[in-house]
Design a protein around this motif. Sequence first.
Motif, PDB file in Angstrom:
ATOM      1  N   GLU A   1       0.823  -1.203   0.000  1.00 54.31           N
ATOM      2  CA  GLU A   1       0.000   0.000   0.000  1.00 54.31           C
ATOM      3  C   GLU A   1       0.860   1.258   0.000  1.00 54.31           C
ATOM      4  OE1 GLU A   1      -3.336   2.186   2.867  1.00 54.31           O
ATOM      5  OE2 GLU A   1      -2.703   0.124   3.272  1.00 54.31           O
ATOM      6  N   ALA A   2       1.956   1.213   0.754  1.00 59.03           N
ATOM      7  CA  ALA A   2       2.807   2.398   0.892  1.00 59.03           C
ATOM      8  C   ALA A   2       3.696   2.613  -0.326  1.00 59.03           C
ATOM      9  CB  ALA A   2       3.664   2.272   2.147  1.00 59.03           C
ATOM     10  N   GLU A   3       4.351   1.553  -0.775  1.00 58.13           N
ATOM     11  CA  GLU A   3       5.337   1.669  -1.864  1.00 58.13           C
ATOM     12  C   GLU A   3       5.219   0.460  -2.791  1.00 58.13           C
ATOM     13  OE1 GLU A   3       7.229   4.088  -2.584  1.00 58.13           O
ATOM     14  OE2 GLU A   3       7.293   5.337  -0.776  1.00 58.13           O
ATOM     15  N   PRO A   4       4.219   0.441  -3.664  1.00 56.43           N
ATOM     16  CA  PRO A   4       3.992  -0.746  -4.492  1.00 56.43           C
ATOM     17  C   PRO A   4       5.172  -1.117  -5.393  1.00 56.43           C
ATOM     18  CG  PRO A   4       2.622   1.102  -5.214  1.00 56.43           C
ATOM     19  CD  PRO A   4       3.209   1.484  -3.893  1.00 56.43           C
ATOM     20  N   GLU A   5       5.860  -0.136  -5.971  1.00 52.81           N
ATOM     21  CA  GLU A   5       6.953  -0.452  -6.884  1.00 52.81           C
ATOM     22  C   GLU A   5       8.160  -0.991  -6.124  1.00 52.81           C
ATOM     23  OE1 GLU A   5       9.283  -1.065 -10.190  1.00 52.81           O
ATOM     24  OE2 GLU A   5       7.103  -0.860  -9.947  1.00 52.81           O
ATOM     25  N   ILE A   6       8.526  -0.344  -5.026  1.00 49.71           N
ATOM     26  CA  ILE A   6       9.638  -0.856  -4.222  1.00 49.71           C
ATOM     27  C   ILE A   6       9.305  -2.236  -3.674  1.00 49.71           C
ATOM     28  CG2 ILE A   6      11.015  -0.500  -2.125  1.00 49.71           C
ATOM     29  CD1 ILE A   6      10.809   2.465  -2.553  1.00 49.71           C
ATOM     30  N   SER A   7       8.060  -2.420  -3.273  1.00 48.64           N
ATOM     31  CA  SER A   7       7.637  -3.723  -2.777  1.00 48.64           C
ATOM     32  C   SER A   7       7.839  -4.802  -3.840  1.00 48.64           C
ATOM     33  CB  SER A   7       6.161  -3.668  -2.363  1.00 48.64           C
ATOM     34  OG  SER A   7       5.685  -4.952  -2.035  1.00 48.64           O
ATOM     35  N   ARG A   8       7.448  -4.510  -5.062  1.00 44.65           N
ATOM     36  CA  ARG A   8       7.592  -5.474  -6.149  1.00 44.65           C
ATOM     37  C   ARG A   8       9.058  -5.825  -6.390  1.00 44.65           C
ATOM     38  NH1 ARG A   8       8.969  -5.680 -11.209  1.00 44.65           N
ATOM     39  NH2 ARG A   8       9.443  -3.459 -11.302  1.00 44.65           N
ATOM     40  N   ARG A   9       9.923  -4.815  -6.425  1.00 47.03           N
ATOM     41  CA  ARG A   9      11.337  -5.059  -6.686  1.00 47.03           C
ATOM     42  C   ARG A   9      12.015  -5.764  -5.509  1.00 47.03           C
ATOM     43  NH1 ARG A   9      14.515  -0.762  -7.212  1.00 47.03           N
ATOM     44  NH2 ARG A   9      15.933  -1.851  -8.626  1.00 47.03           N
ATOM     45  N   LEU A  10      11.601  -5.416  -4.293  1.00 44.19           N
ATOM     46  CA  LEU A  10      12.169  -6.055  -3.108  1.00 44.19           C
ATOM     47  C   LEU A  10      11.838  -7.545  -3.100  1.00 44.19           C
ATOM     48  CD1 LEU A  10      13.653  -5.517  -0.393  1.00 44.19           C
ATOM     49  CD2 LEU A  10      11.392  -5.198   0.637  1.00 44.19           C
ATOM     50  N   LEU A  11      10.596  -7.877  -3.398  1.00 40.72           N
ATOM     51  CA  LEU A  11      10.201  -9.284  -3.432  1.00 40.72           C
ATOM     52  C   LEU A  11      10.883 -10.029  -4.578  1.00 40.72           C
ATOM     53  CD1 LEU A  11       6.413  -8.910  -2.645  1.00 40.72           C
ATOM     54  CD2 LEU A  11       8.118 -10.053  -1.221  1.00 40.72           C
ATOM     55  N   ARG A  12      11.019  -9.356  -5.711  1.00 45.50           N
ATOM     56  CA  ARG A  12      11.720  -9.985  -6.833  1.00 45.50           C
ATOM     57  C   ARG A  12      13.172 -10.279  -6.463  1.00 45.50           C
ATOM     58  NH1 ARG A  12      13.077  -7.048 -12.570  1.00 45.50           N
ATOM     59  NH2 ARG A  12      14.192  -8.787 -13.535  1.00 45.50           N
ATOM     60  N   GLY A  13      13.812  -9.324  -5.779  1.00 46.03           N
ATOM     61  CA  GLY A  13      15.190  -9.543  -5.353  1.00 46.03           C
ATOM     62  C   GLY A  13      15.308 -10.679  -4.358  1.00 46.03           C
TER      63      GLY A  13
END
Length: 235
Positions: A185-197
């Motif tokens: 909810e707070a940072e969808p793009e960073i969340s996506r990249r963090l999980l991908r990493g």
Amino acid sequence: MDPVRTARDLVTARFPGARAAILGGSANTVRRTPFSDLDIVVFLDGPPAPYRETTEHEGLPVEWFCHTTDSYAEFVEWETANRRSPLLHMCGEGVVLLDRNGSGHRTREDALARLSAGPPPLSRAELEDRRYGLTGQLDDLAGADDPDELLFIADRLLITVAELILVAGGRWRSHGKWLLRRLREAEPEISRRLLRGYRQVVCQGEPALLQQVATGVLDDLGGRLHPGYRRAASR
């Protein structure tokens, strides 16, 4: 099963003298699963509250959070200072099941206002502590030569970065699935990249992307912190 009706019936049968009760958690939301338990906050006049207890109804866990008005206020203050308040979320986002004197709806409205206001901001020292901790974890990630150790380092780093993003942004932190939901909810793009990493570490043993994302978050908050860090000893 209608979770609201079931929860209301359980409260009426178990706590006939309750002042108010609120159903929180996922049970009455679109996130409900066959395994979602019933999280019920009950307000009593006195002992045996405060206490927490788990029971079962037709194979479904029921989590009881029993409080007096005073104990609820004390717990909420402690949780708020810790920037994680399950009670505020259960009450503010929940459904009032029982309200004998208006306190149930007042509690829900107050909880919503507190949630909207957010947790207390990080102090300078707290931010430095978190920067210092993340700096060390990034060094561990860069130096990991044991693939099993790498998994544990990456797991801890994932949680550290997620929590840092939330608390530095004035948002409520959490645990488990709720940590991910609030991060998305707070940072969808960073969340996506963090999980991908993180997945690249787990599936391929490759830490480069996780390191890049975590370093970017750290840089935005002042960067690495090792030399010059000092704290007085505490017990």
